[in-house]
Design a protein around this motif. Structure first.
Motif, PDB file in Angstrom:
ATOM      1  N   THR A  62     -25.570  -6.962   5.368  1.00 51.65           N
ATOM      2  CA  THR A  62     -24.797  -5.991   6.164  1.00 51.65           C
ATOM      3  C   THR A  62     -25.616  -4.713   6.356  1.00 51.65           C
ATOM      4  OG1 THR A  62     -23.605  -5.589   4.096  1.00 51.65           O
ATOM      5  CG2 THR A  62     -22.442  -6.791   5.802  1.00 51.65           C
ATOM      6  N   ARG A 109     -28.486  -1.264  10.069  1.00 53.65           N
ATOM      7  CA  ARG A 109     -29.736  -0.568  10.441  1.00 53.65           C
ATOM      8  C   ARG A 109     -30.212  -1.009  11.830  1.00 53.65           C
ATOM      9  NH1 ARG A 109     -30.303  -0.447   4.890  1.00 53.65           N
ATOM     10  NH2 ARG A 109     -31.060  -2.585   4.787  1.00 53.65           N
ATOM     11  N   ASP A 159     -22.763   6.816   1.791  1.00 46.60           N
ATOM     12  CA  ASP A 159     -21.370   6.375   1.663  1.00 46.60           C
ATOM     13  C   ASP A 159     -21.164   4.982   2.229  1.00 46.60           C
ATOM     14  OD1 ASP A 159     -19.686   8.051   0.205  1.00 46.60           O
ATOM     15  OD2 ASP A 159     -19.868   9.609   1.746  1.00 46.60           O
ATOM     16  N   GLY A 170     -25.207  -7.704   0.040  1.00 47.76           N
ATOM     17  CA  GLY A 170     -24.618  -6.373   0.288  1.00 47.76           C
ATOM     18  C   GLY A 170     -23.187  -6.440   0.804  1.00 47.76           C
ATOM     19  N   GLN A 202     -12.759  -5.849   0.728  1.00 43.61           N
ATOM     20  CA  GLN A 202     -13.726  -6.732   1.404  1.00 43.61           C
ATOM     21  C   GLN A 202     -13.755  -8.110   0.751  1.00 43.61           C
ATOM     22  OE1 GLN A 202     -17.652  -4.952   1.717  1.00 43.61           O
ATOM     23  NE2 GLN A 202     -16.874  -3.117   2.740  1.00 43.61           N
TER      24      GLN A 202
HETATM   25  P1  ADP Z   1     -28.625  -0.931  -0.903  1.00 43.84           P
HETATM   26  O1  ADP Z   1     -28.091  -2.190  -1.480  1.00 43.84           O
HETATM   27  O2  ADP Z   1     -30.086  -0.743  -1.152  1.00 43.84           O
HETATM   28  O3  ADP Z   1     -27.824   0.288  -1.269  1.00 43.84           O
HETATM   29  P2  ADP Z   1     -28.029  -1.882   1.848  1.00 43.84           P
HETATM   30  O4  ADP Z   1     -29.195  -2.035   2.742  1.00 43.84           O
HETATM   31  O5  ADP Z   1     -27.366  -3.101   1.363  1.00 43.84           O
HETATM   32  O6  ADP Z   1     -28.542  -0.949   0.676  1.00 43.84           O
HETATM   33  O7  ADP Z   1     -26.925  -0.978   2.562  1.00 43.84           O
HETATM   34  C1  ADP Z   1     -27.242   0.290   3.098  1.00 43.84           C
HETATM   35  C2  ADP Z   1     -25.976   1.047   3.469  1.00 43.84           C
HETATM   36  O8  ADP Z   1     -25.245   0.315   4.476  1.00 43.84           O
HETATM   37  C3  ADP Z   1     -24.962   1.250   2.338  1.00 43.84           C
HETATM   38  O9  ADP Z   1     -25.281   2.351   1.507  1.00 43.84           O
HETATM   39  C4  ADP Z   1     -23.678   1.462   3.154  1.00 43.84           C
HETATM   40  O10 ADP Z   1     -23.633   2.745   3.713  1.00 43.84           O
HETATM   41  C5  ADP Z   1     -23.837   0.465   4.294  1.00 43.84           C
HETATM   42  N1  ADP Z   1     -23.251  -0.860   3.938  1.00 43.84           N
HETATM   43  C6  ADP Z   1     -23.935  -2.006   3.753  1.00 43.84           C
HETATM   44  N2  ADP Z   1     -23.099  -3.005   3.402  1.00 43.84           N
HETATM   45  C7  ADP Z   1     -21.860  -2.466   3.338  1.00 43.84           C
HETATM   46  C8  ADP Z   1     -20.576  -2.963   3.001  1.00 43.84           C
HETATM   47  N3  ADP Z   1     -20.396  -4.241   2.626  1.00 43.84           N
HETATM   48  N4  ADP Z   1     -19.521  -2.112   3.046  1.00 43.84           N
HETATM   49  C9  ADP Z   1     -19.681  -0.841   3.396  1.00 43.84           C
HETATM   50  N5  ADP Z   1     -20.859  -0.296   3.711  1.00 43.84           N
HETATM   51  C10 ADP Z   1     -21.943  -1.082   3.689  1.00 43.84           C
END
Ligand code: ADP
Ligand code: ZN
Length: 216
Positions: free
Chosen positions: A32, A37, A58, A86, A93
């Motif tokens: 996700t 991104r 956040d 993620g 969720q």
């Molecule tokens: P990491 O695991 O290194 O923190 P990710 O690349 O998985 O980073 O996620 C980056 C950002 O994307 C998170 O900090 C959040 O803001 C958002 N995000 C990713 N997946 C989710 C999710 N399942 N629910 C809410 N926000 C998410």
């Protein structure tokens, strides 16, 4: 069926393991974070909506996140297994995923939980550099690219993610403990949880995970 979730705090090594699992078991890698991104990079409406939230560390609202996951999991390439990286990150969720898994007949079969102490997470995240093109991940001290600032795999210039700073890391870590860590109990209750130590070196973590997946 390998319908997998990769879980763990930011910096535990989920992304690194995801790439190895994806190659070995040919599972679609659904991150996700990567999806958001990509939206941010393309400048789409969704990208604009989530940009500030993500950069400060956040969580994106559940409804929005669940929507993109459901659309992705419904694609034909997920019929023979998938790997979520993620997601889920909150109890709502996880509940939504359980519901959609039943609806589309693709329920989660295994949760891989990678753990790592806070101090080490902080060290890894603040020293991390990533390739914006191919997603490869480096560290300024313990995983240096061959040529400084350049991706070994594709030659692109490495960047530091906007949320890989100390303040955003603190927010991500506290969100992890508050919202995501409770999912460990959720999946343990369902008999789906498998724990891995994220500090034993990524090759060793990989070998342990592969052994589990091969046994299934
Ligand atoms: P990491 O695991 O290194 O923190 P990710 O690349 O998985 O980073 O996620 C980056 C950002 O994307 C998170 O900090 C959040 O803001 C958002 N995000 C990713 N997946 C989710 C999710 N399942 N629910 C809410 N926000 C998410
Ligand atoms: Zn690259």
């Amino acid at each position: 069926m390998l319908n997998i979730i990769l879980m763990g705090p930011p910096g535990a090594g989920k992304g690194t393991q995801a790439v190895k699992i994806e190659q070995e078991f040919s599972l679609p890698h659904i991150s996700t974070g990567d999806m958001f991104r990509a939206e941010m990079a393309s400048g789409s409406e969704l990208g604009k909506t989530v940009k500030e939230i993500i950069n400060r560390g956040d969580l994106v609202p559940d409804e929005l996140t669940c929507e993109i996951v459901k659309a992705r999991l419904s694609q034909p390439d997920c019929a023979n297994g998938y790997m979520l990286d993620g997601f889920p990150r909150t109890l709502p969720q996880a509940e939504a995923l359980e519901k959609m898994g039943k609806e589309i007949n693709r329920p989660v079969t295994m949760v891989i939980n990678v753990s790592c102490p806070d101090e080490e997470l902080k060290r890894r995240i603040t020293g991390r550099r990533v390739c914006p093109k191919c997603g490869a991940s480096y560290h300024i001290i313990d995983m240096r690219p061959k040529k400084e600032g350049v991706c070994d795999l594709c030659g692109s210039e490495l960047i530091q993610r906007k949320d890989d700073n100390l303040a955003s890391f603190d927010t991500r870590l506290s969100n992890y403990y508050k919202s995501t860590a409770p999912l460990i109990a959720f999946y343990k209750e369902r008999g789906l949880l498998f724990d891995f130590d994220g500090t034993i070196g990524s090759e060793n973590v990989k070998n342990e995970i592969f052994a589990l997946l091969r046994g299934k």
